[in-house]
Motif scaffolding. Structure first.
Motif, PDB file in Angstrom:
ATOM      1  N   SER A 185       0.828  -1.207   0.000  1.00  0.00           N
ATOM      2  CA  SER A 185       0.000   0.000   0.000  1.00  0.00           C
ATOM      3  C   SER A 185       0.860   1.253   0.000  1.00  0.00           C
ATOM      4  O   SER A 185       0.587   2.197  -0.740  1.00  0.00           O
ATOM      5  CB  SER A 185      -0.939   0.013   1.214  1.00  0.00           C
ATOM      6  N   ASP A 186       1.893   1.260   0.831  1.00  0.00           N
ATOM      7  CA  ASP A 186       2.791   2.414   0.893  1.00  0.00           C
ATOM      8  C   ASP A 186       3.472   2.648  -0.451  1.00  0.00           C
ATOM      9  O   ASP A 186       3.610   3.790  -0.903  1.00  0.00           O
ATOM     10  CB  ASP A 186       3.836   2.226   1.990  1.00  0.00           C
ATOM     11  N   PHE A 187       3.904   1.569  -1.095  1.00  0.00           N
ATOM     12  CA  PHE A 187       4.563   1.671  -2.396  1.00  0.00           C
ATOM     13  C   PHE A 187       3.600   2.256  -3.431  1.00  0.00           C
ATOM     14  O   PHE A 187       3.938   3.204  -4.149  1.00  0.00           O
ATOM     15  CB  PHE A 187       5.040   0.280  -2.850  1.00  0.00           C
ATOM     16  N   ALA A 188       2.385   1.712  -3.492  1.00  0.00           N
ATOM     17  CA  ALA A 188       1.395   2.186  -4.462  1.00  0.00           C
ATOM     18  C   ALA A 188       1.039   3.650  -4.206  1.00  0.00           C
ATOM     19  O   ALA A 188       0.983   4.457  -5.143  1.00  0.00           O
ATOM     20  CB  ALA A 188       0.145   1.317  -4.419  1.00  0.00           C
ATOM     21  N   LEU A 189       0.827   4.008  -2.954  1.00  0.00           N
ATOM     22  CA  LEU A 189       0.477   5.387  -2.623  1.00  0.00           C
ATOM     23  C   LEU A 189       1.596   6.346  -3.011  1.00  0.00           C
ATOM     24  O   LEU A 189       1.339   7.421  -3.559  1.00  0.00           O
ATOM     25  CB  LEU A 189       0.137   5.516  -1.139  1.00  0.00           C
ATOM     26  N   ALA A 190       2.834   5.966  -2.769  1.00  0.00           N
ATOM     27  CA  ALA A 190       3.966   6.818  -3.127  1.00  0.00           C
ATOM     28  C   ALA A 190       4.003   7.074  -4.634  1.00  0.00           C
ATOM     29  O   ALA A 190       4.249   8.220  -5.070  1.00  0.00           O
ATOM     30  CB  ALA A 190       5.277   6.182  -2.666  1.00  0.00           C
TER      31      ALA A 190
ATOM     32  N   LEU B 168      -4.792  -0.672  -4.475  1.00  0.00           N
ATOM     33  CA  LEU B 168      -5.373   0.583  -4.958  1.00  0.00           C
ATOM     34  C   LEU B 168      -6.826   0.706  -4.516  1.00  0.00           C
ATOM     35  O   LEU B 168      -7.268   1.784  -4.102  1.00  0.00           O
ATOM     36  CB  LEU B 168      -5.242   0.685  -6.484  1.00  0.00           C
ATOM     37  N   SER B 169      -7.565  -0.384  -4.576  1.00  0.00           N
ATOM     38  CA  SER B 169      -8.958  -0.368  -4.110  1.00  0.00           C
ATOM     39  C   SER B 169      -9.032  -0.019  -2.634  1.00  0.00           C
ATOM     40  O   SER B 169      -9.898   0.758  -2.207  1.00  0.00           O
ATOM     41  CB  SER B 169      -9.626  -1.719  -4.360  1.00  0.00           C
ATOM     42  N   GLU B 170      -8.135  -0.585  -1.843  1.00  0.00           N
ATOM     43  CA  GLU B 170      -8.110  -0.276  -0.413  1.00  0.00           C
ATOM     44  C   GLU B 170      -7.776   1.198  -0.178  1.00  0.00           C
ATOM     45  O   GLU B 170      -8.391   1.855   0.662  1.00  0.00           O
ATOM     46  CB  GLU B 170      -7.090  -1.161   0.301  1.00  0.00           C
TER      47      GLU B 170
ATOM     48  N   ILE C 189      -6.754   7.954  -2.353  1.00  0.00           N
ATOM     49  CA  ILE C 189      -6.643   8.118  -3.797  1.00  0.00           C
ATOM     50  C   ILE C 189      -8.043   8.082  -4.399  1.00  0.00           C
ATOM     51  O   ILE C 189      -9.004   7.695  -3.727  1.00  0.00           O
ATOM     52  CB  ILE C 189      -5.741   7.049  -4.460  1.00  0.00           C
ATOM     53  N   ALA C 190      -8.129   8.459  -5.668  1.00  0.00           N
ATOM     54  CA  ALA C 190      -9.419   8.458  -6.359  1.00  0.00           C
ATOM     55  C   ALA C 190      -9.193   8.190  -7.840  1.00  0.00           C
ATOM     56  O   ALA C 190      -8.089   8.382  -8.362  1.00  0.00           O
ATOM     57  CB  ALA C 190     -10.110   9.810  -6.183  1.00  0.00           C
TER      58      ALA C 190
ATOM     59  N   ASN D 287      -8.606   2.423 -15.302  1.00  0.00           N
ATOM     60  CA  ASN D 287      -8.720   3.659 -14.533  1.00  0.00           C
ATOM     61  C   ASN D 287      -7.366   4.300 -14.285  1.00  0.00           C
ATOM     62  O   ASN D 287      -6.371   3.611 -14.059  1.00  0.00           O
ATOM     63  CB  ASN D 287      -9.378   3.381 -13.180  1.00  0.00           C
ATOM     64  N   VAL D 288      -7.371   5.630 -14.284  1.00  0.00           N
ATOM     65  CA  VAL D 288      -6.206   6.414 -13.900  1.00  0.00           C
ATOM     66  C   VAL D 288      -6.445   6.868 -12.466  1.00  0.00           C
ATOM     67  O   VAL D 288      -7.503   7.407 -12.144  1.00  0.00           O
ATOM     68  CB  VAL D 288      -6.016   7.629 -14.830  1.00  0.00           C
ATOM     69  N   TRP D 289      -5.467   6.640 -11.606  1.00  0.00           N
ATOM     70  CA  TRP D 289      -5.569   6.970 -10.186  1.00  0.00           C
ATOM     71  C   TRP D 289      -4.791   8.235  -9.873  1.00  0.00           C
ATOM     72  O   TRP D 289      -3.695   8.447 -10.402  1.00  0.00           O
ATOM     73  CB  TRP D 289      -5.012   5.816  -9.353  1.00  0.00           C
ATOM     74  N   VAL D 290      -5.360   9.076  -9.012  1.00  0.00           N
ATOM     75  CA  VAL D 290      -4.704  10.299  -8.555  1.00  0.00           C
ATOM     76  C   VAL D 290      -4.828  10.380  -7.032  1.00  0.00           C
ATOM     77  O   VAL D 290      -5.728   9.778  -6.438  1.00  0.00           O
ATOM     78  CB  VAL D 290      -5.305  11.572  -9.188  1.00  0.00           C
ATOM     79  N   ALA D 291      -3.929  11.153  -6.422  1.00  0.00           N
ATOM     80  CA  ALA D 291      -4.040  11.413  -4.986  1.00  0.00           C
ATOM     81  C   ALA D 291      -5.351  12.150  -4.739  1.00  0.00           C
ATOM     82  O   ALA D 291      -5.789  12.956  -5.567  1.00  0.00           O
ATOM     83  CB  ALA D 291      -2.853  12.239  -4.509  1.00  0.00           C
ATOM     84  N   ALA D 292      -5.975  11.885  -3.621  1.00  0.00           N
ATOM     85  CA  ALA D 292      -7.286  12.462  -3.312  1.00  0.00           C
ATOM     86  C   ALA D 292      -7.269  13.982  -3.359  1.00  0.00           C
ATOM     87  O   ALA D 292      -8.282  14.599  -3.714  1.00  0.00           O
ATOM     88  CB  ALA D 292      -7.755  11.983  -1.945  1.00  0.00           C
TER      89      ALA D 292
END
Length: 124
Positions: free
Chosen positions: A38-43, A76-78, A85-86, A101-106
């Protein structure tokens, strides 16, 4: 074994109604791999800025901790469920040849973007 040792999603890994799935959730919750994934994906989502990023790119990144694209998508779903993220509303071609889907920080979305679930209301 019962489910009392499994944190409720999204605080813990999601699982289906079978023992193998519950065992997998227990493993990633206890060995720290869920948090590091999760940390890796969020970064990477954060680093992508307002342009965003797709799961395929995160999965293929150097030192990615995922053994399968499905695990990357699960994290990413979590992160979305946690409001970190959104979906940007944009889709890009993924490795499978399907637009994903393209993901961005909230912080890059607003209530008007159709991301109402981040703001405590139904998504538009």
């Amino acid at each position: 074994m019962n489910d009392n040792d499994l944190p409720k999603y999204p605080k813990g890994a999601g699982y289906r109604d079978d023992e193998a799935s519950r065992d997998g959730a227990r493993k990633v919750n206890s060995d720290g791999s869920r948090k590091s994934q999760s940390d890796f994906a969020l970064a990477l989502v954060e680093a992508a800025g307002p342009a965003g990023i797709i799961a395929d790119t995160i999965f293929a990144a150097p030192d990615a901790p995922f053994s399968a694209l499905a695990l990357c998508r699960a994290r990413l779903s979590e992160l979305k469920k946690l409001g970190k993220i959104a979906k940007s509303g944009e889709r890009r071609l993924g490795l499978s040849g399907i637009a994903v889907n393209v993901w961005v920080a909230a912080r890059y979305v607003t209530e008007q973007d159709g991301q109402g679930d981040l703001f405590g209301s139904e998504a538009a």
